[in-house]
Design an enzyme around this catalytic site. Structure first.
Site, PDB file in Angstrom:
ATOM      1  CG  HIS A 121      13.828   0.710  -9.100  1.00  0.00           C
ATOM      2  ND1 HIS A 121      13.144   0.438  -7.933  1.00  0.00           N
ATOM      3  CD2 HIS A 121      13.793  -0.431  -9.819  1.00  0.00           C
ATOM      4  CE1 HIS A 121      12.728  -0.811  -7.947  1.00  0.00           C
ATOM      5  NE2 HIS A 121      13.110  -1.368  -9.074  1.00  0.00           N
ATOM      6  CG  ASP A 178       4.396  -6.513 -11.144  1.00  0.00           C
ATOM      7  OD1 ASP A 178       5.238  -6.384 -12.042  1.00  0.00           O
ATOM      8  OD2 ASP A 178       4.440  -5.871 -10.084  1.00  0.00           O
TER       9      ASP A 178
END
Length: 338
Positions: A121, A178
C-alpha cells in the site's frame, strides 16, 4: 456518539509517525518518506489515508509482511519507461522513488512511464501527482488493491478499489483528481468506524449484500457509477497486475489479513511534460483559462464552482493555520505507542 477530536501540528505528526514506524523495524529514512505521505493526506482532510494507517503498517512490518531491506532497484525499459521492483518493501518509498526517477526522465525525454511491481500500500496517490505538479508536469497514477468491490450483478467482491490520481498544471491553479474507483475508499469507512459515525447507504453493503449506513456492518464496497466505474476498475487491473506483473483480484494478499505475507501489488505511473506537443506556457495558460471559466460558472449555492483538488487545498490551508484534527484513539496511539 462521535469520538473526541484532538488538534495537532504537521511537525508533531511527522515526528510521531517516524517514531512509531521505526519502532516497528522500518529504517528511519524510509519511515520519514512514509510519514511525509501520510501527513500530506491528513493535511488535505483525507484522514482515511493519513496517520490512522500507522498501527496497521507497524503490525505488518513486525509480522514480516513488509521487506524492510528492499533496495527498490530500477531497470530501464526503452528510452521513456522503467520498472521498479519494490521487493515487497513499503509502497510509499517505492512510489516516491519512482516519481523522482520519472521526473528526472521526463525532463530529458518529455515523457516517462513507470511500472512498480511487488509493492505494498502506497497511501494517497495524490502525493505523487502533487510532486509532479510542483515540477510543472502532468501525471496519471493508478494502482491495484485486493478485492473489496462487488461487481454489478455479483454477490461477492472480485477486484479492488483500484485508485487513480490525475494532475494537470495551470499557471496559478492546478487540477488534482484523486479517487477510489469504488464509491469511496475503504479507508473512509474505516475512518467512520474510528469516529463512530454513520455512512451514506451508497457506500457499502453488509455481509448479506444489503446497503448499510453502519460502518461497523459494512463488509463490501460498491463501484462508483455502476458498470462504468466497474469498467475503469478492470482497466486499472489490466494496466497494473496484468501489464506490469503481479497478482490480481482474489489472488492478492489481503491488506487486513495475512500480515506475515508480502502483498504483491502493482502501480502504473505516466508523467507528461506539458511542452511535449506545444509550448508549455501556452498549455498551462489554456489550462488556467479553463479553470478560471469553471470558477466563473453560476452556482446553486452562490459559492464558487471548484475543480478537483480545490476542496482539499482549502482544507490544507485551514489546517496549516488551525491544526490537524485527529480522532482521540489515533492521537493516543501516536503519543503512547499503544
Amino acid at each position: 456518539m462521535s469520538e473526541r477530536m484532538i488538534t495537532t501540528t504537521p511537525e508533531w505528526l511527522k515526528e510521531k509517525a517516524v517514531l512509531r514506524l521505526s519502532e516497528a523495524g522500518l529504517p528511519r529514512d524510509q519511515a520519514a518518506v512514509v510519514a511525509e505521505v501520510l501527513v500530506f493526506a491528513d493535511l488535505r482532510g483525507v484522514h482515511s489515508h493519513g496517520v490512522m494507517r500507522i498501527p496497521h503498517y507497524a503490525e505488518r512490518i513486525r509480522r514480516g509482511g513488509i521487506n524492510t531491506s528492499s533496495t527498490f532497484p530500477i531497470s530501464p525499459r526503452g528510452r521513456v519507461a522503467f520498472l521498479l521492483d519494490a521487493q515487497g518493501g513499503m509502497g510509499h518509498v517505492a512510489a516516491n522513488k519512482a516519481t523522482e526517477a520519472a521526473l528526472e526522465l521526463v525532463s530529458k525525454e518529455g515523457l516517462a512511464l513507470a511500472g512498480i511491481r511487488r509493492t505494498s500500500h502506497a497511501g494517497a496517490m495524490s502525493y505523487y501527482v502533487q510532486k509532479a505538479l510542483d515540477a510543472g508536469v502532468a501525471a496519471l497514477v493508478v494502482a491495484n488493491t485486493d478485492p473489496a468491490v462487488v461487481p454489478p450483478g455479483g454477490k461477492v467482491p472480485f477486484l479492488g478499489t483500484n485508485p487513480l490520481a490525475f494532475g494537470f498544471p495551470g499557471l496559478k491553479d492546478h487540477v488534482l483528481l484523486d479517487m477510489a474507483t469504488s464509491e469511496v475508499a475503504l479507508g473512509k469507512v474505516l475512518y467512520a468506524r474510528e469516529k463512530n459515525t454513520t455512512i451514506p447507504p451508497t457506500w457499502a453493503v453488509d455481509e448479506e449484500g444489503n446497503p448499510t449506513t453502519d460502518p461497523h456492518r459494512a463488509k463490501w464496497l460498491l463501484p462508483f457509477g455502476g458498470y462504468k466505474g466497474y469498467g475503469i476498475i478492470l482497466m486499472i487491473e489490466l494496466l497494473t497486475s496484468v501489464l506490469i506483473g503481479g497478482a490480481f483480484g482474489p489472488h492478492l494478499v489481503k491488506m487486513y489479513g495475512e500480515l506475515e505475507k508480502q502483498r504483491n501489488l502493482a502501480m502504473w505511473m505516466l508523467f507528461i511534460d506539458p511542452g511535449l506537443f506545444r509550448a508549455a506556457d501556452e498549455v498551462k495558460a489554456l489550462c488556467q483559462e479553463l479553470v478560471d471559466e469553471i470558477h466563473a460558472q453560476p452556482s446553486v449555492s452562490g459559492e464558487q464552482v471548484m475543480v478537483p483538488g480545490e476542496p482539499e487545498q482549502r482544507t490544507m490551508e485551514r489546517y496549516l493555520k488551525e491544526g490537524i484534527p485527529l480522532a482521540e484513539p489515533v492521537w493516543r496511539y501516536l503519543e503512547e505507542g499503544r
